[in-house]
Design an enzyme around this catalytic site. Structure first.
Site, PDB file in Angstrom:
ATOM      1  CD  GLU A 266      -2.854  -0.163   2.596  1.00 39.07           C
ATOM      2  OE1 GLU A 266      -3.208   1.012   2.765  1.00 39.07           O
ATOM      3  OE2 GLU A 266      -2.997  -1.051   3.441  1.00 39.07           O
ATOM      4  CB  CYS A 300      -1.471   6.790   1.482  1.00 43.47           C
ATOM      5  SG  CYS A 300      -2.487   5.554   2.231  1.00 43.47           S
TER       6      CYS A 300
HETATM    7  C1  UN1 Z   1      -2.217   5.281   4.793  1.00 34.93           C
HETATM    8  O1  UN1 Z   1      -2.421   6.478   4.954  1.00 34.93           O
HETATM    9  O2  UN1 Z   1      -1.063   4.840   4.804  1.00 34.93           O
HETATM   10  O3  UN1 Z   1      -8.778   5.494   4.549  1.00 34.93           O
HETATM   11  C2  UN1 Z   1      -3.289   4.279   4.555  1.00 34.93           C
HETATM   12  C3  UN1 Z   1      -7.828   5.977   5.170  1.00 34.93           C
HETATM   13  C4  UN1 Z   1      -6.791   5.085   5.769  1.00 34.93           C
HETATM   14  C5  UN1 Z   1      -5.490   5.312   5.050  1.00 34.93           C
HETATM   15  C6  UN1 Z   1      -4.436   4.360   5.493  1.00 34.93           C
HETATM   16  N1  UN1 Z   1      -7.197   3.714   5.725  1.00 34.93           N
HETATM   17  O4  UN1 Z   1      -7.727   7.189   5.313  1.00 34.93           O
END
Ligand code: UN1
Length: 506
Positions: A266, A300
């Site tokens: 990810e 992210c």
């Molecule tokens: C990350 O920022 O590394 O939906 C992933 C969201 C979170 C993001 C996680 N699950 O904002």
């Protein structure tokens, strides 16, 4: 929760500071120690981290490999029960974990509450799936005289490498998934946030997890991360972090002469929100502010570029800038704070350099003042920047900076294709009351998670499986029905019934 947080904060201040040391087979190991400082008050000591050595990596593999078959053989129900106990243990320790994340990672109280919740949800979701799917013996029809069975099993030793922006939820989620699927795990936390990850490992043990199946190795990506992903014994890697590091891990896995191991990555995003003239302005402003500046933009999933139609652009930009005045930048322990610090000086410097470029070639519409606070810690006031063209932004900028791009109605397809061509595919926001606009944007912009007429962050485990494509990751989605399968191996067993006296149950 709030009322008890004040007490948790006092307790934290008087408690023995945490030392996050390598933990192999339940034994704390020695090594080079360094202090973890708070991003809130730079120079304020939070705890100590002890870096693992390459010898520790070796020891962890030896024990993990020996322990994994018995862990796998326990079955999904037994493993699920331990993960459920972990969920309960996290809940019981909620306040302390929230305070620790506020100090170590600069997380606001609301973000801390959501993060513990998410970690608990991951444990329970993967537990339920392990219980449901990992003990089942799926019989497949085949030629007479034979039976065919399809089952799921652990792959071996899984390496989990997690980021500082969700130091508890993503750390726990990766580890819980790998364990649920029957693997032994070696986990490396982010260099900036080993303390809360260490506490999570302690809670796994408290929940009844055998020490031999989860090993904790803090250290740098260059030394410990590389030693783990280069190791011929690694049977899979779960990684959340930058696109560049995911690529490097992919290369090191591919270069080994041993297993062709899966990478579950990810990574970053260059996430856009497309607004048309039918959108409700107040809704757009609320959702854009939360998506771009919540968690100091250090997600992210965060919104990076809002695309606004020429006809209503001036009003919308003015409203966004106005709403930014309401944002409270400050100490994450203060319940009134909306935006805390960024993680460290390096991140702050990256943001400052980006703003210099923007000042030279784009239009800075608004920048929230951070002069006083930035003497105290790594604070960066949210910024709103109008880009003359999308050419100026090709890569993710990780922090509270929202870019605006204006478009003419007939050019929306072209600008959406320009965004798509950047290669990311994580989150996408669409604000419009026209289904045709929703369809048009979705057909062009790649994205793992699409949010229509709402904010774009905080995917809920089990309800909004999360993850991207292209430069944003490999999938499958965390908190979704397919995630666990990627951690597992499948085994087909075919039995000749005649050879065992005709008894198919033997
Ligand atoms: C990350 O920022 O590394 O939906 C992933 C969201 C979170 C993001 C996680 N699950 O904002």
């Amino acid at each position: 929760v709030r009322a008890s947080l004040a007490k948790a904060f006092r307790d934290f201040e008087t408690a023995e500071p945490i030392t996050a040391a390598p933990l192999v087979n339940g034994k704390l190991l020695d090594g080079a120690a360094h202090h973890i400082m708070s991003p809130v008050d730079s120079g304020e000591y939070v705890g100590t981290a002890v870096d693992a050595s390459v010898d520790d990596v070796n020891a962890a593999f030896e024990i993990a490999i020996a322990a994994q078959p018995a862990w796998d053989a326990r079955g999904g129900k037994a493993r699920g029960a331990i993960l459920r106990a972990m969920g309960d243990a996290l809940e019981a320790d909620m306040e302390r974990l929230i305070v620790l994340m506020a100090r170590e990672a600069g997380k606001t109280l609301n973000d801390g509450i959501a993060e513990v919740r998410e970690a608990v949800d991951f444990c329970r979701y993967y537990a339920a799936q392990a219980e449901r799917e990992f003990d089942s013996d799926v019989r497949l029809p085949g030629p007479a005289g034979e039976t065919n069975h399809l089952g799921l099993k652990g792959r071996g030793v899984f390496v989990c490498i997690s980021p500082w922006n969700f130091p508890l939820a993503i750390f726990t989620g990766q580890v819980a998934a790998a364990l649920a699927a029957g693997n032994a795990v070696i986990a490396k936390p982010a260099e900036q946030t080993p303390l809360v990850a260490f506490e999570a490992v302690r809670l796994f043990q408290k929940a009844g997890l055998p020490a031999s199946v989860l090993h904790f190795l803090p250290g740098t990506g260059e030394i410990i991360g590389a030693a783990l992903t280069n190791d011929p014994r690694t049977q899979g890697v779960a990684f959340t972090g930058s696109t560049e590091v995911a690529r490097a891990i992919n290369r090191s896995l591919a270069a080994r002469e041993t297993a062709i191991a899966p990478l579950i990555a990810e990574t970053g995003g260059l996430n856009g929100m497309f607004v048309d003239t039918t959108a409700l302005r107040e809704q757009v402003v609320d959702d854009a502010i939360m998506s771009a500046f919540g968690s100091a933009g250090q997600r992210c999933s965060a919104l990076r570029i809002i695309f606004v139609p020429e006809d209503t652009a001036d009003e919308l930009i003015e409203s966004l800038a106005g709403a930014m005045d309401e944002l409270q930048l400050g100490d994450p322990m203060d319940p009134a704070t909306d935006v805390g610090p960024v993680i460290d000086n390096e991140q702050r410097e990256l943001l400052l350099r980006h703003m210099e470029r923007m000042e030279a070639a784009a239009k800075v519409i608004k920048k929230i003042d951070d002069v006083e606070l930035s003497e105290r810690g790594f604070f960066f006031g949210p910024a709103l920047v109008e880009l003359p063209s999308l050419d100026m932004l090709d890569r993710e900028v990780f922090g509270p900076i929202l870019h605006v791009v204006r478009y003419k109605r007939r050019d929306v397809g072209a600008i959406a294709r320009e965004l798509a061509a950047k290669g990311y595919g994580l989150t996408l926001g669409i604000h419009s009351r026209l289904a045709s606009f929703h369809r048009q944007i979705q057909s062009i912009v790649p994205a793992g998670n699409v949010y229509v007429n709402r904010n774009m962050v905080g995917a809920v485990v089990g309800v909004q499986p999360f993850g991207g494509e292209g430069l944003s990751g490999t999938g499958p989605k965390a908190g979704g029905p397919h995630y666990l399968h990627r951690f597992a191996g499948e085994r087909t067993v075919t039995i000749n019934i005649a050879a065992q006296g005709g008894d198919p149950e033997l």
